[in-house]
Design a protein around this motif. Structure first.
Motif, PDB file in Angstrom:
ATOM      1  N   LYS A  76      -9.517 -17.397  -3.495  1.00 50.67           N
ATOM      2  CA  LYS A  76      -9.621 -16.814  -4.832  1.00 50.67           C
ATOM      3  C   LYS A  76     -11.069 -16.432  -5.118  1.00 50.67           C
ATOM      4  O   LYS A  76     -11.998 -17.210  -4.894  1.00 50.67           O
ATOM      5  CB  LYS A  76      -9.108 -17.795  -5.884  1.00 50.67           C
ATOM      6  N   GLY A  77     -11.272 -15.205  -5.601  1.00 51.80           N
ATOM      7  CA  GLY A  77     -12.607 -14.710  -5.889  1.00 51.80           C
ATOM      8  C   GLY A  77     -13.276 -14.033  -4.715  1.00 51.80           C
ATOM      9  O   GLY A  77     -14.304 -13.368  -4.873  1.00 51.80           O
ATOM     10  N   ARG A  78     -12.713 -14.206  -3.512  1.00 51.88           N
ATOM     11  CA  ARG A  78     -13.292 -13.571  -2.311  1.00 51.88           C
ATOM     12  C   ARG A  78     -12.367 -12.489  -1.742  1.00 51.88           C
ATOM     13  O   ARG A  78     -12.838 -11.490  -1.211  1.00 51.88           O
ATOM     14  CB  ARG A  78     -13.549 -14.615  -1.231  1.00 51.88           C
ATOM     15  N   PHE A  79     -11.055 -12.704  -1.826  1.00 52.20           N
ATOM     16  CA  PHE A  79     -10.070 -11.770  -1.282  1.00 52.20           C
ATOM     17  C   PHE A  79      -9.376 -11.032  -2.422  1.00 52.20           C
ATOM     18  O   PHE A  79      -9.120 -11.603  -3.492  1.00 52.20           O
ATOM     19  CB  PHE A  79      -9.014 -12.509  -0.466  1.00 52.20           C
ATOM     20  N   THR A  80      -9.055  -9.769  -2.172  1.00 54.25           N
ATOM     21  CA  THR A  80      -8.326  -8.960  -3.139  1.00 54.25           C
ATOM     22  C   THR A  80      -7.201  -8.214  -2.436  1.00 54.25           C
ATOM     23  O   THR A  80      -7.451  -7.485  -1.468  1.00 54.25           O
ATOM     24  CB  THR A  80      -9.244  -7.947  -3.837  1.00 54.25           C
ATOM     25  N   ILE A  81      -5.983  -8.395  -2.930  1.00 53.10           N
ATOM     26  CA  ILE A  81      -4.841  -7.680  -2.377  1.00 53.10           C
ATOM     27  C   ILE A  81      -4.508  -6.506  -3.298  1.00 53.10           C
ATOM     28  O   ILE A  81      -4.622  -6.601  -4.527  1.00 53.10           O
ATOM     29  CB  ILE A  81      -3.616  -8.616  -2.214  1.00 53.10           C
ATOM     30  N   SER A  82      -4.113  -5.396  -2.691  1.00 51.05           N
ATOM     31  CA  SER A  82      -3.710  -4.225  -3.461  1.00 51.05           C
ATOM     32  C   SER A  82      -2.630  -3.486  -2.654  1.00 51.05           C
ATOM     33  O   SER A  82      -2.434  -3.758  -1.471  1.00 51.05           O
ATOM     34  CB  SER A  82      -4.897  -3.304  -3.738  1.00 51.05           C
ATOM     35  N   ARG A  83      -1.951  -2.568  -3.316  1.00 51.80           N
ATOM     36  CA  ARG A  83      -0.908  -1.816  -2.625  1.00 51.80           C
ATOM     37  C   ARG A  83      -0.863  -0.392  -3.138  1.00 51.80           C
ATOM     38  O   ARG A  83      -1.205  -0.113  -4.293  1.00 51.80           O
ATOM     39  CB  ARG A  83       0.457  -2.483  -2.790  1.00 51.80           C
ATOM     40  N   ASP A  84      -0.467   0.496  -2.227  1.00 50.61           N
ATOM     41  CA  ASP A  84      -0.256   1.900  -2.552  1.00 50.61           C
ATOM     42  C   ASP A  84       1.227   2.167  -2.327  1.00 50.61           C
ATOM     43  O   ASP A  84       1.672   2.324  -1.183  1.00 50.61           O
ATOM     44  CB  ASP A  84      -1.122   2.790  -1.659  1.00 50.61           C
ATOM     45  N   ASN A  85       1.996   2.196  -3.398  1.00 52.58           N
ATOM     46  CA  ASN A  85       3.444   2.334  -3.261  1.00 52.58           C
ATOM     47  C   ASN A  85       3.845   3.682  -2.671  1.00 52.58           C
ATOM     48  O   ASN A  85       4.861   3.783  -1.985  1.00 52.58           O
ATOM     49  CB  ASN A  85       4.120   2.119  -4.613  1.00 52.58           C
TER      50      ASN A  85
END
Length: 121
Positions: free
Chosen positions: A64-73
């Protein structure tokens, strides 16, 4: 059928960054949650990050605070931006997703083949 293909792993020094990508392809009707897991030698596979179809995210305290998840649908792709990497982040990282195929009325779980992330000086 459906495939999840990861990319972006490699060797990085402590404190560095990497960005992983995972693209889903095949006869896809819809994608539910997407996530990243990792497995270090001698350890169980653990959740690193997850994101719902609506964009809600979840992380364990270790990242938490170091990794970021995202998505392009539109691209059926999920990303994992990893910053401030530590040696203990070294593991094989796997993409995971619940996918409903065309002409199917249920979701099934799919896994990618894994990509190695090594954090070392």
């Amino acid at each position: 059928q459906v495939q999840l293909v990861e990319s972006g792993g490699g060797l990085v020094q402590p404190g560095g960054s990497l960005r992983l990508s995972c693209a889903a392809s095949g006869r896809i009707f819809s994608i539910n949650a997407m996530g990243w897991y990792r497995q270090a030698p001698g350890k169980e596979r653990e959740l690193v990050a997850a994101i719902t179809s609506g964009g809600r995210t979840n992380y364990p305290d270790s990242v938490k605070g170091r990794f970021t998840i995202s998505r392009d649908n539109a691209k059926n792709t999920v990303y994992l931006q990893m910053n401030s990497l530590k040696p203990e982040d070294t593991a094989v990282y796997y993409c995971n997703s619940g996918i409903r195929q065309r002409f199917s009325d249920s979701y099934a779980e799919y896994w990618g083949q894994g990509t190695q992330v090594t954090v070392s000086s």
